[in-house]
Motif scaffolding. Structure first.
Motif, mmCIF file in Angstrom:
data_model
loop_
_atom_site.group_PDB
_atom_site.id
_atom_site.type_symbol
_atom_site.label_atom_id
_atom_site.label_comp_id
_atom_site.label_asym_id
_atom_site.label_seq_id
_atom_site.Cartn_x
_atom_site.Cartn_y
_atom_site.Cartn_z
ATOM 1 N N GLY A 66 -10.796 -40.809 3.656
ATOM 2 C CA GLY A 66 -10.329 -40.434 4.980
ATOM 3 C C GLY A 66 -10.409 -41.625 5.910
ATOM 4 O O GLY A 66 -10.676 -42.746 5.486
ATOM 5 N N VAL A 67 -10.148 -41.370 7.193
ATOM 6 C CA VAL A 67 -10.199 -42.442 8.184
ATOM 7 C C VAL A 67 -11.111 -42.049 9.333
ATOM 8 O O VAL A 67 -11.285 -40.869 9.645
ATOM 9 N N ILE A 68 -11.716 -43.069 9.947
ATOM 10 C CA ILE A 68 -12.451 -42.910 11.199
ATOM 11 C C ILE A 68 -11.477 -43.303 12.300
ATOM 12 O O ILE A 68 -11.047 -44.454 12.372
ATOM 13 N N ARG A 69 -11.115 -42.358 13.144
ATOM 14 C CA ARG A 69 -10.088 -42.616 14.156
ATOM 15 C C ARG A 69 -10.750 -43.157 15.425
ATOM 16 O O ARG A 69 -11.437 -42.443 16.153
ATOM 17 N N LEU A 70 -10.527 -44.439 15.705
ATOM 18 C CA LEU A 70 -11.101 -45.066 16.894
ATOM 19 C C LEU A 70 -10.162 -45.009 18.087
ATOM 20 O O LEU A 70 -10.588 -45.244 19.219
#
Length: 487
Positions: A66-70
């Motif tokens: 998944g991604v860490i959305r900054l």
């Protein structure tokens, strides 16, 4: 006789084990550090510039988790009350492997992330356009190159507050530390000079002349003997002695859009891996003889790269392919390609980042961050070299608009050109300029534009299709057509 044979076998096994341990220890640590075999506890992180995300990959099965959305993609990040990050770009990690430091150029920030939970622990805001951040090897400080100014911001390694600044030549691009934590090496992206700084007292103790002003990245060998740095504008890589008097050892021609370098130690020896964006390749060199031992085709515009904890793999972000390539370092072949977010920049491999649990907290699906279209431009000249790589273009989807990024190669050095839209497939008719640019000394450039470009390039619209081209000259005075869209 049997006892003697057993003793001989034991001695041979012990010698082999000793030989293997001679290659233990991967960057940024010392050669004496133990190797850490690839496992599900490890993570590969990539900073993705146009989706403003950090992708998280499990290297044991090369699976995106998944991604860490900054932050948000455009146009959401153009709002006056926008609070997220923009141009997520640089990356480093703490020596205990518990904290990730992520630099966002557009919002002048470093975001600190807990590797076990993917939660944001703190955000520190700095001066104009920071580029890279890394912890000192004792974990006490974080050094951030503030490339838009002329200093290193030194942050406390626990509170993440800025505590002092180290003045350096303008445009510091990247910093890394000697494996004994005695020196910090800082190259410049605006001035032809790398400086060496004493970690203990923050004083400059050495100077190394760069062949050109644009160094984006450097790496120190785990044995403490060499520092390698790249020169993106001239397509070269240089090596200097990691200890006083820090003399230059070697200059290598590596190719257009030479970008990042990193060091790998494995059973075959110690090697420098260099990403060459204009050739879509990684070039591999021995660190003892500087012999090039491999050329690895990896995909469009390779950028950041980092070795696994045991040196058996290298991972590289493919900026114009929205992908992560995994390379077996013993065979120097690509063993997996993993889809990730838009325009990956810096990349790190963190062994044992998740010591327990599944590490899936606070992750989001890739979603729109994985949407992009690929195009290619080729020379119109019949005399073009058969070895010349075509210009690769990626349209990163941002909803109604796209961010266009072209890795332009094969042009005349230090000359003005225009990326434009043509009304005919062969580039004929009036041209509509998208971006004017100047090539670097290697005849290449990274060119960006924003707009509804994909819609214009698709058939079936209310307006005729358009085609990407490159022409010489300026937007005010467009000259001869030099490259046209082929697909």
């Amino acid at each position: 006789m049997r006892s003697k044979l057993f003793t001989l076998t034991l001695l041979i096994g012990t010698a082999a084990a000793g030989l293997g341990s001679a290659f233990a220890g991967q960057v940024p640590g010392p050669a004496s550090a133990p190797d850490i075999p690839v496992s599900h506890r490890d993570r590969v992180y990539a900073a993705e510039q146009f989706s403003n995300t950090v992708s998280v990959t499990d290297p044991a099965d090369n699976k995106l988790l998944g991604v860490i959305r900054l932050g948000d993609p455009q146009p959401g990040n153009l709002a006056p009350l926008y609070r997220g990050q923009v141009l997520v770009h640089g990356m480093g990690f703490s020596p205990d492997h518990k904290t990730l430091a992520v630099v966002s150029i557009g919002t002048n920030s470093v975001t600190f992330i807990d590797t076990a939970t993917n939660a944001i622990k703190h955000v520190t805001y700095l001066g104009r356009a920071p580029h890279e951040a890394f912890f000192t090897l004792d974990g006490k400080e974080v050094w951030v190159t503030v490339r838009g100014e002329d200093y290193i911001a030194v942050l406390d390694g626990h509170t993440f507050a800025e505590k002092t600044r180290i003045k350096v030549p303008g445009g510091p691009g990247m910093q890394i530390f000697s494996p004994d934590n005695k020196y910090g090496y800082v190259c410049s992206s605006f001035n032809p000079e790398t400086v060496v700084i004493s970690v203990a007292d923050h004083k400059i103790v050495g100077h190394v002349k760069q062949e050109s002003p644009f160094c984006p990245d450097l790496a120190a060998t785990p044995d403490g003997k060499q520092v390698w740095f790249t020169l993106k504008d001239v397509g070269r890589t240089q090596v200097f002695d990691a200890k006083p008097p820090f003399k230059l050892i070697k200059t290598l021609d590596t190719g257009p859009i030479t970008n990042h370098v990193n060091i790998v130690r494995n059973a075959n020896g110690m090697f420098a891996y260099v990403t060459v964006g204009g050739l879509n390749q990684i070039k591999v060199f021995r660190t003892d003889t500087f012999e090039q031992v491999a050329t690895i085709p990896v995909g469009k515009l390779p950028h950041g790269l980092w070795p696994a904890g045991d040196g058996t793999r290298v991972y590289v972000g493919l900026e114009n392919a929205d992908a992560l390539a995994a390379i077996d370092t013993l065979t120097n072949t690509v063993i997996a390609t993993i889809p990730i977010g838009q325009a990956p920049q810096a990349l790190t491999y963190v062994p044992n980042a998740v010591p327990e649990g599944d590490g899936m907290q606070n992750l989001q699906p890739l979603g729109v961050a994985g949407q992009a279209a690929q195009l290619t431009l080729a020379s119109v000249s019949a005399a073009a070299s058969a070895e010349a790589k075509p210009t690769s273009v990626t349209l990163f989807d941002q909803g109604l608009t796209q961010v266009l990024q072209a890795a332009v190669t094969g042009l005349e050095p230090k000359q003005p050109y225009v990326l434009a839209l043509a009304s005919q497939p062969d580039g004929g008719g009036a041209l509509q300029p998208l971006a004017a640019f100047m090539t670097n000394p290697a005849g290449s450039a990274i060119v960006n534009a924003v707009g509804p470009i994909r819609q214009l390039a698709e058939s079936g619209q209310d307006v005729p299709s358009r085609y990407l081209v490159v022409a010489s000259g300026t937007a005010a005075k467009i000259g001869k057509l030099v490259q046209v869209q082929t697909k």
